[in-house]
Design a protein around this motif. Structure first.
Motif, PDB file in Angstrom:
ATOM      1  N   LEU A 256       0.858  -1.410   0.028  1.00  0.00           N
ATOM      2  CA  LEU A 256      -0.032   0.050  -0.207  1.00  0.00           C
ATOM      3  C   LEU A 256       1.161   1.480   0.145  1.00  0.00           C
ATOM      4  CD1 LEU A 256      -3.100   0.919   0.346  1.00  0.00           C
ATOM      5  CD2 LEU A 256      -3.079   0.996   2.734  1.00  0.00           C
ATOM      6  N   LEU A 257       2.118   0.810   0.457  1.00  0.00           N
ATOM      7  CA  LEU A 257       2.882   2.399   0.470  1.00  0.00           C
ATOM      8  C   LEU A 257       3.558   2.914  -0.125  1.00  0.00           C
ATOM      9  CD1 LEU A 257       3.031   2.213   4.587  1.00  0.00           C
ATOM     10  CD2 LEU A 257       1.302   3.960   3.432  1.00  0.00           C
ATOM     11  N   LYS A 258       4.188   1.688  -0.706  1.00  0.00           N
ATOM     12  CA  LYS A 258       5.002   1.914  -2.343  1.00  0.00           C
ATOM     13  C   LYS A 258       4.601   2.859  -3.329  1.00  0.00           C
ATOM     14  CE  LYS A 258       5.946  -3.189  -2.673  1.00  0.00           C
ATOM     15  NZ  LYS A 258       6.328  -4.241  -3.549  1.00  0.00           N
ATOM     16  N   THR A 259       3.215   3.354  -3.213  1.00  0.00           N
ATOM     17  CA  THR A 259       2.124   4.636  -4.172  1.00  0.00           C
ATOM     18  C   THR A 259       2.078   5.711  -3.532  1.00  0.00           C
ATOM     19  OG1 THR A 259      -0.028   3.349  -3.225  1.00  0.00           O
ATOM     20  CG2 THR A 259       0.998   2.476  -5.904  1.00  0.00           C
ATOM     21  N   GLY A 260       2.264   5.741  -2.097  1.00  0.00           N
ATOM     22  CA  GLY A 260       2.389   6.881  -1.951  1.00  0.00           C
ATOM     23  C   GLY A 260       2.803   6.895   0.036  1.00  0.00           C
ATOM     24  N   ASP A 261       2.803   7.802   0.677  1.00  0.00           N
ATOM     25  CA  ASP A 261       2.745   7.748   2.242  1.00  0.00           C
ATOM     26  C   ASP A 261       1.227   8.526   3.291  1.00  0.00           C
ATOM     27  OD1 ASP A 261       4.944   8.717   1.397  1.00  0.00           O
ATOM     28  OD2 ASP A 261       5.774  10.175   1.880  1.00  0.00           O
ATOM     29  N   LEU A 262       1.624   7.283   3.546  1.00  0.00           N
ATOM     30  CA  LEU A 262       0.760   7.440   5.217  1.00  0.00           C
ATOM     31  C   LEU A 262       0.095   8.717   5.383  1.00  0.00           C
ATOM     32  CD1 LEU A 262      -1.680   5.012   5.918  1.00  0.00           C
ATOM     33  CD2 LEU A 262      -0.217   4.882   7.628  1.00  0.00           C
ATOM     34  N   TYR A 263      -0.636   9.674   5.128  1.00  0.00           N
ATOM     35  CA  TYR A 263      -1.408  10.177   6.327  1.00  0.00           C
ATOM     36  C   TYR A 263      -2.820  10.182   7.720  1.00  0.00           C
ATOM     37  CZ  TYR A 263      -1.893  13.907   2.919  1.00  0.00           C
ATOM     38  OH  TYR A 263      -1.146  15.105   1.283  1.00  0.00           O
ATOM     39  N   ASP A 264      -3.283   8.813   7.887  1.00  0.00           N
ATOM     40  CA  ASP A 264      -3.954   8.580   8.590  1.00  0.00           C
ATOM     41  C   ASP A 264      -4.440   7.033   8.476  1.00  0.00           C
ATOM     42  OD1 ASP A 264      -5.169   8.974  11.199  1.00  0.00           O
ATOM     43  OD2 ASP A 264      -5.564   9.947  10.965  1.00  0.00           O
ATOM     44  N   TYR A 265      -4.792   6.515   9.653  1.00  0.00           N
ATOM     45  CA  TYR A 265      -5.590   5.294   9.997  1.00  0.00           C
ATOM     46  C   TYR A 265      -6.972   5.517  10.108  1.00  0.00           C
ATOM     47  CZ  TYR A 265      -3.085   3.049  12.290  1.00  0.00           C
ATOM     48  OH  TYR A 265      -2.290   2.356  14.027  1.00  0.00           O
ATOM     49  N   LYS A 266      -8.122   4.796   9.834  1.00  0.00           N
ATOM     50  CA  LYS A 266      -9.423   3.986  11.416  1.00  0.00           C
ATOM     51  C   LYS A 266      -9.589   2.620  11.274  1.00  0.00           C
ATOM     52  CE  LYS A 266     -13.129   6.494  13.073  1.00  0.00           C
ATOM     53  NZ  LYS A 266     -12.969   6.860  14.057  1.00  0.00           N
ATOM     54  N   LEU A 267     -10.098   2.453  12.232  1.00  0.00           N
ATOM     55  CA  LEU A 267     -10.657   1.149  12.011  1.00  0.00           C
ATOM     56  C   LEU A 267     -11.883   1.457  12.556  1.00  0.00           C
ATOM     57  CD1 LEU A 267      -7.423   0.347  13.825  1.00  0.00           C
ATOM     58  CD2 LEU A 267      -7.838  -2.050  12.741  1.00  0.00           C
ATOM     59  N   ASP A 268     -12.860   0.774  11.502  1.00  0.00           N
ATOM     60  CA  ASP A 268     -14.352   0.870  11.961  1.00  0.00           C
ATOM     61  C   ASP A 268     -14.826   0.022  11.310  1.00  0.00           C
ATOM     62  OD1 ASP A 268     -16.259   2.563  12.628  1.00  0.00           O
ATOM     63  OD2 ASP A 268     -16.874   2.593  10.532  1.00  0.00           O
ATOM     64  N   ASN A 269     -15.598  -1.071  12.193  1.00  0.00           N
ATOM     65  CA  ASN A 269     -16.579  -2.205  11.755  1.00  0.00           C
ATOM     66  C   ASN A 269     -15.895  -3.448  10.758  1.00  0.00           C
ATOM     67  OD1 ASN A 269     -18.798  -1.370  13.026  1.00  0.00           O
ATOM     68  ND2 ASN A 269     -19.373   0.193  11.199  1.00  0.00           N
ATOM     69  N   ASN A 270     -14.966  -4.200  11.153  1.00  0.00           N
ATOM     70  CA  ASN A 270     -13.998  -4.938  10.646  1.00  0.00           C
ATOM     71  C   ASN A 270     -13.783  -5.084   9.585  1.00  0.00           C
ATOM     72  OD1 ASN A 270     -14.734  -6.986  12.353  1.00  0.00           O
ATOM     73  ND2 ASN A 270     -16.581  -6.985  11.541  1.00  0.00           N
ATOM     74  N   HIS A 271     -13.216  -2.931   9.296  1.00  0.00           N
ATOM     75  CA  HIS A 271     -12.295  -2.474   8.134  1.00  0.00           C
ATOM     76  C   HIS A 271     -11.596  -1.629   8.282  1.00  0.00           C
ATOM     77  CE1 HIS A 271     -16.481  -1.331   7.322  1.00  0.00           C
ATOM     78  NE2 HIS A 271     -15.377  -0.334   6.778  1.00  0.00           N
ATOM     79  N   VAL A 272     -10.979  -0.762   7.815  1.00  0.00           N
ATOM     80  CA  VAL A 272      -9.839  -0.280   8.004  1.00  0.00           C
ATOM     81  C   VAL A 272      -9.311   0.510   7.042  1.00  0.00           C
ATOM     82  CG1 VAL A 272      -7.395   0.157   8.827  1.00  0.00           C
ATOM     83  CG2 VAL A 272      -8.160  -2.283   9.181  1.00  0.00           C
TER      84      VAL A 272
END
Length: 453
Positions: A256-272
């Motif tokens: 996932l990070l090969k194409t860009g940098d991570l801004y943020d993430y959030k887990l919600d209802n069994n998916h991210v």
């Protein structure tokens, strides 16, 4: 009594009857005399109610007088709650006054043969704020999303202030720079600087550097479990249950990070939800821990993004440069792309209630409801705090130097009630139906204040 006196009294009663009867008849049939036009016209009525009652009433800056009080030359004026009858059809400036409360006024129209019901009008106390906690304005102050907790941080010390409970806990931490805080869903615990898990009771529950033997990054809370956090280490997402000290790998996000940098993430209802920086623009990628290869994507315009926790069970994403607020929803079937809805532009502050969000841009108050945006009012001041009272749905909002109430009205430009002025407000913390707490400077003292209204 002589016959002459009896006759005089008799004729006096007849004369008095002839004088009063026409006016009484007009009053009984809902009519009055317009002396400026020398004509008889139908009248209207006002029913005026207030909380509390027994307030003085003024129409066009004059106290109205009941019909029979006028006839009997009584000085008594009606008070709320009451009904004013025999009013000539016209526009009136209605003002309500009660000792110890702020005056209330608005324009109203009396219509012939109609009864206009006003109220119940809530009168707000004419009160001064009370200092609850004195704070050092030079220290970094971080506030929980629900406003119940203020964390004051210096280089090596931290104070946790519980506002409604009026308690304060002090503890020592290792020296650091500018601090960041992420709160659990129930807002009873928080993560400080991706290192400490601390409770509202001022207890360091876990030092993550000691428990994990390294410094984790992007520490985030589980949306459904307040004893569980996630963090990223070497492009891998881990789950850490700090009660049992159990640590496990959730997914590898290296592709996932090969194409860009991570801004943020959030887990919600069994998916991210991941927000990835692209060139140009940004991308939302939804991954499923149980099926790492399964993912859906959606695009976003250029910007810097992070998730906010203004609403429970909602995924809200804020673009920090243009202040654009987005709602993310995962439709069914789950292989569809996430639905991205732009809720607000120039978002300053908001209050979520079920599926509605009441929010402010710098100079406006708006409402988003069921994919519709409504303008409530415009102001000439920057709005920094906002909430809605449940009693009569009045809107309370704060600027940098005042706190005001916007009454419930169908008019876009409604007259406000000024609860407090001559104050420097930094943040509005808690808004209840009868009081609020704010952080600011009043009478040259900086701290947490309570204002009853």
């Amino acid at each position: 009594m002589s016959l002459k006196q009896r006759r005089l009294l008799f004729y006096s009663f007849i004369l008095l009857f002839l004088l009063i009867a026409p006016f009484a008849l007009l009053y009984a049939t809902g009519r009055t005399i317009n002396w400026s036009r020398f004509e008889i016209q139908k009248t209207g009525s006002l029913i005026i109610e207030s909380e509390p009652s027994n307030a003085d009433i003024f129409l066009n800056d004059k106290r109205p007088t009941l019909f029979f009080n006028q006839i009997l030359k009584r000085n008594a004026s009606p008070k709320t709650n009451t009904r004013l009858t025999n009013l000539a059809p016209a526009n009136y400036l209605l003002r309500i006054e009660l000792a110890g409360y702020l005056p209330w006024e608005r324009k109203t129209t009396v219509v012939a043969n109609e009864v206009t019901h006003i109220g119940p009008i809530r009168l707000f106390k004419d009160a001064k704020p009370e200092l609850q906690n004195t704070l050092d304005q030079k220290k970094q102050l971080l506030i929980s999303p629900d406003g119940r907790t203020v964390v004051s941080i210096s280089d090596t010390a931290l104070s946790v202030i519980q506002i409604p409970e009026q308690t304060q806990f002090n503890l020592t931490i290792e020296k650091g720079g500018k601090s960041s805080i992420y709160w659990s869903n129930n807002q009873e615990n928080f993560v400080l600087n991706d290192r400490y898990i601390i409770s509202r009771q001022g207890e360091i529950i876990v030092n993550l550097r000691d428990s994990l033997a390294f410094q984790p990054t992007f520490v985030r809370w589980d949306n459904d479990n307040d004893y569980q956090i996630y963090y990223i280490e070497k492009n891998r997402v881990y789950r850490f249950i700090f009660i049992s000290k159990k640590n496990e790998l959730v997914m590898d996000i290296t592709p996932l990070l090969k194409t860009g940098d991570l801004y943020d993430y959030k887990l919600d209802n069994n998916h991210v939800y991941f927000v990835i920086k692209k060139k140009p623009g940004a991308e939302i990628v939804v991954l499923y821990p149980g099926s790492p290869k399964k993912q859906t994507t959606a695009t976003l315009p250029d910007g810097t993004y992070h998730f906010i926790s203004d609403a429970k069970n909602k995924v809200l994403l804020l673009e920090t440069q243009k202040k654009e607020l987005y709602l993310l929803e995962q439709p069914l079937p789950l292989f569809f792309s996430p639905r991205v809805t732009l809720l607000a532009k120039n978002y300053a502050v908001g209050s979520w209630n079920k599926n509605k969000v009441l929010y402010a841009t710098p100079f406006e108050i708006r409402e988003w409801d069921n994919n519709h945006e409504n303008l409530i009012s415009r102001f000439g001041e920057v709005i920094i705090g906002l909430g809605q009272l449940s009693k009569n749905n009045e809107i309370l909002f704060a600027t940098k130097d005042s706190i005001k109430i916007l009454p419930t009205s169908d008019q876009i430009f409604s007259q406000t009630v000024n609860l407090l002025s001559e104050v420097e407000i930094s943040n509005v913390l808690i808004i209840n139906d009868d009081n609020l707490y704010f952080l600011g400077n009043y009478n040259n003292q900086y701290g947490i204040y309570k204002l009853d209204f």
